[in-house]
Write a protein that holds these residues in place. Sequence first.
Motif, short mmCIF file in Angstrom:
data_model
loop_
_atom_site.label_atom_id
_atom_site.label_comp_id
_atom_site.label_asym_id
_atom_site.label_seq_id
_atom_site.Cartn_x
_atom_site.Cartn_y
_atom_site.Cartn_z
N SER A 148 -52.91 147.25 146.98
CA SER A 148 -52.53 146.68 148.28
C SER A 148 -51.02 146.49 148.37
O SER A 148 -50.53 145.48 148.88
N ARG A 566 -62.11 148.08 144.12
CA ARG A 566 -61.41 147.35 145.17
C ARG A 566 -61.32 145.85 144.89
O ARG A 566 -62.34 145.16 144.81
N SER A 567 -60.13 145.37 144.73
CA SER A 567 -59.73 144.00 144.41
C SER A 567 -59.84 143.67 142.93
O SER A 567 -59.54 142.57 142.51
N HIS A 570 -60.27 140.25 140.81
CA HIS A 570 -60.56 139.26 141.84
C HIS A 570 -62.00 139.37 142.34
O HIS A 570 -62.57 138.37 142.79
N SER A 571 -62.57 140.57 142.30
CA SER A 571 -63.92 140.76 142.82
C SER A 571 -64.95 139.99 142.00
O SER A 571 -65.97 139.56 142.53
N SER A 636 -55.26 136.75 146.51
CA SER A 636 -55.15 138.00 145.76
C SER A 636 -54.09 138.88 146.41
O SER A 636 -53.93 138.88 147.63
N GLU A 736 -57.24 144.79 150.16
CA GLU A 736 -58.26 144.30 149.25
C GLU A 736 -58.62 142.82 149.38
O GLU A 736 -59.73 142.43 149.03
N PRO A 737 -57.73 141.95 149.85
CA PRO A 737 -58.02 140.51 149.80
C PRO A 737 -59.23 140.04 150.60
O PRO A 737 -59.71 138.93 150.37
#
Length: 776
Positions: A148, A566-567, A570-571, A636, A736-737
């Motif tokens: 991102s 994706r992320s 954080h995911s 994130s 992504e956030p």
Amino acid sequence: MKRRHFLLSAAAVGGALVVGWGAWPVRDRLGRRGALGADERDIQLNGWIKITPGGQVVLAMHRIEMGQGVHTALPMLVAEQLDIGLERLRLEQAGPESLYGNVAMFLGALPFHPDEREPGQETRLVRAGRWFVAKLARELGINVTGGSSSIADAWEVLPLAAATARAQLLGAAALQWRLPVDELRIADGIIEHPSGQRAHFGEFARQAAALTVSARNIRLKPREQWRLIGRQPLRTDVPAKVNGSAVFGLDVRPEGVLFAVVRHCPMLGGSPGRVDVDAALRRPGVLRVVRLPALAGSTAAVAVVARSTWHAMQAARTLDVQWHPPPHDPAVGLLDTQRIEADLEQAARQAQDTAGGLPFHRRGDVDAAEAAAARLLEVVYHAPYLAHATMEPMNCTAQVRDGRVTLWAPTQVPTFAREVAARVAGVAPEAVELHLTLLGGGFGRRLETDYIAQAVRIAMETGGRPVQLVWPREEDFSHDFYRPAGVAVMRAALDASGRPQALRMTVAGDAITPRWIARQRPAWATRWDAPDKTAAEGFFDLPYEVPHQRIAHRATRSGVPIGYWRSVGHSHHAFFTECFIDELAHAAGQDPLAFRLSLLARHPRHAEVLKLAADKAQWDRPLPAGRARGLALHESFGSIVAEVMEISQEAGRPRVHRVVCAIDCGTVVHPGIVAQQMEGGVIFGLSAALYGRVDIRGGEVLQKNFDTARLLSLAETPVIETHIVPSHRPPAGVGEPGTPPAAPALLNAWFALTGQRVRRLPLLAQAPEALSAAPR
């Protein structure tokens, strides 16, 4: 210019004005040049902008469009400074040249020791580390679209390049017309004077290129004069995608192209043995069968080359192959996710009990706080492996002829794409010509180069003809680089009022970055895992003000191929931490919103985002019977996001009706793109929370296609609202956030509705036994 200092100049190339930045020679030390490079005799600077003789502005597009809107947002940064509309700006896709290296992404991956981090502060060591990583990223020139980071990376660079071009053009017009430069103005690509003199940019390109502009004359437009940034012009990539003229990887058709379809060993890490090639060659349209070794981290495979994708796919599907399993310990067996999950929980518990693992964050005295606690609460959370499932399956077109390689590739990593093609073909990187296409989804999967390596290897067998490799969907699901599985052990020490005094949290899972680096740059591979921030991000850097903390990651090596999803970390960790915070609120007998706000006194940005989401969702207003809300807050990629989810229950399953999102992502370039990315992130996160998992038995992935790996359907998709916090900060990530808070917001709402606390994802999934019996 706050942290970066650029030497800017210009060079005339074929009547075009080229503006560059960075004190770089014509060729860097690896012999690579920018896409808009100058004459070899010039002191070359990395080109971003050129003005054609006809007055059109051309921008070197250094990032890849995969639906996130960079083909609109990045040109807006240039158009704003040049006072032109987007219709007067044309994009020229930059390639893997080192001068387009992504600094922002690598700064985001910078590991640091937790004892040196406090909210809002950076020690001298951390600042030095950031400077070193920025310099390394530019020196190595690793061109990546991910993290991102596209807008953040260009935020200072592109406006500065455009402002320099503006100053040079105005200076040239002032000299040519013999008028004061302060009396000239630009309107939609036309330079004009109140006396009536007017001409387009192209009339001044050559003279402007010869000018040396003082830094005092390079002025960025102040925020109050912006006319484009912050508005919502139509996305420039949409018309071509609607009328079918947009070129994705699967649309490439060079003259004489052949088609190939890959079939991997079903067992991850296995290999093909005997292959009945004669039977395959007797099928209509089939020309060749090629053995593929394990390339760029892939499992060994065979590929069928034919006159059409259909002929190749049918032959590959029926190809008679004797598969060999990978070397393994008979006592342990082949890869099995049930065993891996049990091992992860054991590793996390052991590290939690022995203060093991890498402590990414430490504060206070956790042992003393636990000894004095009125109550200890400990729970365990489980997150599964996940596949990327991009809309466009893996594909690449390659041609190897006369000692050169030509690639047409949908990739997020042009630098590594060229390098892996050169390694496979045995040529120098300069002998690889790379054409970048649009991407039908990335999500981190196209940060890998396995499909590119395979395409080049197949092309080496086709007598110089180009070949387009396509992976069937079943191969895409069963031979991905998966989001790692993770298990988190969470313990909190509560005082008599229920307020947390200590957090001791340990997560176990594979480290992603060392595996990825080993695949892309084998020379950098090591036997040991360096600290991988991506495996712990969103876990150790919580905003909640708990005085005593020990938050650690226990790195494991499961043997399952893993990659960025994706992320990334954080995911997992938004699920772990935000569900646990909700549990603590329940244990304290407090409202989840009020409880969080009580722990954010020194984090006003987080509190503001949370309040905005709650206010827009009408958190304090009662819902009709049978409905409930849940919320989650997570930061994130520099952005803070809060989501409130409203659900009901239908036939024992959650039905999501409404999602309210609030985001602080710094300065917003295009609000519509922010909203689109938040919507996509929510849907992506809900699909994973409800259905997403990858099960492996006997080394074989059980989920083969969308029948056994469901995504959220249009009928299931809720109304999604996005509210943006105004900000003057530099832009942060938005691609992504939106994903991380989706799972915990859903599960916290499910608890509010049913009283059932879910600590294992996904919420809904077929049992592995049912999957193994499903048709393939």
